[in-house]
Scaffold this motif. Structure first.
Motif, PDB file in Angstrom:
ATOM      1  N   GLU A  68       0.833  -1.204   0.000  1.00 61.44           N
ATOM      2  CA  GLU A  68       0.000   0.000   0.000  1.00 61.44           C
ATOM      3  C   GLU A  68       0.870   1.256   0.000  1.00 61.44           C
ATOM      4  N   ASP A  81       2.024   1.757  -3.459  1.00 53.25           N
ATOM      5  CA  ASP A  81       0.951   2.320  -4.280  1.00 53.25           C
ATOM      6  C   ASP A  81       0.833   3.826  -4.070  1.00 53.25           C
ATOM      7  N   ARG A 109      -4.918   7.417   1.555  1.00 59.38           N
ATOM      8  CA  ARG A 109      -5.986   6.712   0.845  1.00 59.38           C
ATOM      9  C   ARG A 109      -7.156   7.658   0.579  1.00 59.38           C
ATOM     10  N   GLN A 125      -6.570   5.455  -6.524  1.00 58.25           N
ATOM     11  CA  GLN A 125      -5.741   4.405  -5.959  1.00 58.25           C
ATOM     12  C   GLN A 125      -6.087   3.052  -6.554  1.00 58.25           C
ATOM     13  N   ARG A 128      -5.802  -3.400  -4.363  1.00 63.18           N
ATOM     14  CA  ARG A 128      -4.954  -4.568  -4.134  1.00 63.18           C
ATOM     15  C   ARG A 128      -5.819  -5.774  -3.853  1.00 63.18           C
TER      16      ARG A 128
END
Length: 298
Positions: free
Chosen positions: A166, A169, A287, A294, A297
């Motif tokens: 994350e 990302d 986020r 985003q 996942r």
């Protein structure tokens, strides 16, 4: 004397971990399989799955001992115990919600130490019907089981791996929004930042570079979070990103926490719990601000 002989290897913090070990659901479950009645004979005691003192690294003890301390030191008559552990504060307030969480976290840690799968841990928790019944009466659910399984997930290695992905990302998304804010033009970077990024790029490209400045998107591929932070807060990029991130101070705070969290993850080191907590808060913050773009996942 026989107990003293049995526990002769234990001293200091590992002895505190032994207390946590003996109070875990997994240990209780195995003990019930061994005991045939209400007595716990010495020959049964020797069969119980006590984890070796060698199990406990300093990082692991740093997770276990403070929780045992807080659960135990709730009155002044336990002050010598706290002082032996180097804690100089007052007794901890007895808070049922907090205590339930701490016990669950210890159980989650020990389930992993015993190599118990999540499904098997859930089964073990289901073999405590009195705990389940009391929880349902008081909370409308088997709260202990839920908290223990949440703690199990929290301490699972794959959970940290997911958090690391994350963070990566978020890095990619920051590069994307910077490229958009600066129209993919490296000339809009300050000369110092552009020079630093070119040097980083040359380290990652065999044979160096041809001397030409590539598009910003390509130049940012070798960037790190601190560099991305400087670019986002620069006079060139911030006007286009202020609405997304709110204020420079908020952005800098969460980016700093994210960087501190990422470093041990990227190098395979243990993660301090306070660093992890702040890192997870930073991930949630980013986020929310990058969520529309985003990638998910799975």
């Amino acid at each position: 004397d026989r107990l003293q002989l049995l526990f002769s290897e234990w001293a200091g913090k590992p002895l505190i971990a032994l207390v946590a070990n003996a109070n875990s659901f997994v240990f209780d479950f195995v003990t019930r399989q061994k005991a045939g009645g209400t007595d716990l004979s010495f020959f049964i005691l020797k069969q119980l799955p006590v984890l070796s003192p060698n199990t406990y690294t300093e990082d692991l003890l740093d997770r276990i001992v403070p929780r045992v301390l807080e659960l135990t030191y709730t009155a002044w008559d336990m002050q010598p115990f706290a002082r032996d552990l180097g804690y100089e504060g007052d007794p901890f307030i007895w808070d049922e919600e907090r205590r339930a969480q701490l016990r669950a976290e210890l159980d989650g840690i020990y389930a992993h130490l015993y190599g118990i799968s999540r499904d098997d841990f859930a089964y073990i928790l289901d073999t405590f019907p009195i705990v389940a019944r009391k929880d349902i009466e008081q909370h409308g659910e088997y709260r202990t089981k839920r908290l223990c399984l949440e703690a199990y997930d929290h301490f699972a290695p794959e959970t940290l791996r997911k958090l690391e992905l994350e963070v990566r990302d978020i890095e990619q998304e920051l590069r994307r929004v910077i490229v958009g804010a600066l129209d993919n033009d490296p000339e809009r970077l300050s000369s110092d930042l552009r020079k630093a990024l070119l040097e980083e790029r040359s380290k990652h490209r065999a044979g160096g570079v041809d001397g030409q400045v590539p598009p910003l998107r390509e130049l940012l591929e070798a960037s790190y979070l601190p560099q991305l932070s400087k670019i986002v807060r620069s006079d060139a990029a911030w006007p286009a990103l202020a609405d997304r991130f709110g204020s420079k101070s908020q952005f800098e705070k969460h980016l700093g926490r994210l960087t501190t969290f990422r470093n041990p993850l990227a190098h395979g080191r243990s993660v301090d719990e306070e660093v992890r907590r702040k890192g997870e808060e930073a991930i949630a913050w980013f986020r929310e601000r990058l969520g529309a773009h985003q990638p998910a996942r799975r």
